[in-house]
Design an enzyme around this catalytic site. Sequence first.
Site, mmCIF file in Angstrom:
data_model
loop_
_atom_site.group_PDB
_atom_site.id
_atom_site.type_symbol
_atom_site.label_atom_id
_atom_site.label_comp_id
_atom_site.label_asym_id
_atom_site.label_seq_id
_atom_site.Cartn_x
_atom_site.Cartn_y
_atom_site.Cartn_z
ATOM 1 N N TYR A 141 0.805 -1.211 0.000
ATOM 2 C CA TYR A 141 0.000 0.000 0.000
ATOM 3 C C TYR A 141 0.844 1.269 0.000
ATOM 4 O O TYR A 141 0.370 2.327 -0.392
ATOM 5 C CB TYR A 141 -0.902 0.041 1.238
ATOM 6 N N LYS A 192 3.564 -15.665 2.970
ATOM 7 C CA LYS A 192 3.799 -16.432 1.740
ATOM 8 C C LYS A 192 5.311 -16.694 1.690
ATOM 9 O O LYS A 192 6.020 -16.282 0.755
ATOM 10 C CB LYS A 192 3.307 -15.619 0.522
ATOM 11 N N ASP A 224 -2.484 -18.694 1.078
ATOM 12 C CA ASP A 224 -3.482 -19.414 0.264
ATOM 13 C C ASP A 224 -4.183 -20.478 1.107
ATOM 14 O O ASP A 224 -5.408 -20.652 1.048
ATOM 15 C CB ASP A 224 -2.862 -20.004 -1.017
ATOM 16 N N ASP A 248 -6.126 -7.325 4.335
ATOM 17 C CA ASP A 248 -7.266 -6.702 3.661
ATOM 18 C C ASP A 248 -8.144 -7.784 3.040
ATOM 19 O O ASP A 248 -9.364 -7.814 3.215
ATOM 20 C CB ASP A 248 -6.764 -5.735 2.583
ATOM 21 N N ASP A 252 -12.090 -9.428 4.522
ATOM 22 C CA ASP A 252 -13.365 -9.422 3.779
ATOM 23 C C ASP A 252 -13.911 -10.846 3.683
ATOM 24 O O ASP A 252 -15.111 -11.080 3.825
ATOM 25 C CB ASP A 252 -13.182 -8.866 2.356
#
Length: 370
Positions: A141, A192, A224, A248, A252
Amino acid sequence: MKKRIALLPGDGIGPEVLEAAVDVLKSVAEHYQHQFEFEYGLIGGVALDEAGVPLPKETVDTCKAADAILLGAVGGPKWDQHPSELRPEKGLLSIRKQLDLFANLRPVKVFESLASASPLKKEYIEGVDFVIVRELTGGLYFGKPSKQYVNQDGSQEVVDTLFYKKTEMERVIREAFRMAKARKGKVTSVDKANVLESSKLWRKTAEEIADEFPNVELHHMLVDNAAMQLIHAPAQFDIIVTENMFGDILSDEASMLTGSLGMLPSASLSSSGLHLYEPIHGSAPDIAGQNIANPLAAILSAAMMLRNSFGLEAEAQAVEHAVDQVLQSGKRTKDLAKDASVCSTKSMTEAVKAALADDHAISDIMSAYV
Ligand code: IPM
Ligand code: MN
């Protein structure tokens, strides 16, 4: 108690849900004899329209002069064609950066009465009660360079940069461990590390911080797999800690366990003690101004503010309890309702206020008899 609260309504449904939270805070102030002073500030698209920038300096000053900040949401199609520096989202990112709001807490708790609103079967979501701790001021970001360019031969290229200082990883991971210590004692660090350098350092840092907390278990999970586990066995989690972008996306996803994105509150913590609270949902421009948005994420964000910023645990619990009562009574905004009995934003807010008043009357009677 006297507190100043900065209010940043923003765009879309932001003003409606913020108004609902303010209404509930006013009820809390009345019942528990507190004084809350509210000061409004511009952020996002409305700030672009009125002041030409997504985060005017006056807004930052208003926030800095406050004891806590409550935000609605930012963004909308009206500003979609703006360059990234002049997008509403930039206002949100800037306030996070300028106030150093590095730890974003997103609690995911399923209200009993909403179990049937979740797209998952009841047995999957039973016992779900975890917090996603999302790093909020670093990573993709904010990394530079972040730009698109055209080469001399006309071909196009683009770069975004995933940059972290180790100290930025340490402070948010430490926050996650502190929270786990006060809960079920389990941290799942999501990365990751089989691909990314940043994740390798993240994993190593998590190991180091774990040494400071002998009673907290540390588990590593690839992002994942975490996305899959959130659906497959969400009750296994206590605290999930992860970098900005992964957090983020996963939050959700996790919100749907509770039945709706409209249910999840959040707190963004800084080390200065000035914290910001906001629903995790966006500005939902498609339903803005229709009095149908779910105000509960904003109301629950206000409850987090009462607890985290003001130490008002009883008041925070009273608000959460009132929300629970209202849901148990069967009231549903459109996002949660499966049948025709849908209530408006305002009527949901009034119901929460009424439950709060009832509760308070009962506890007054009880204390008179003690
Ligand atoms: C959130 C939002 C923001 C984010 C957007 C609006 C910039 O999606 O708070 O999760 O990506 O952080
Ligand atoms: Mn998001």
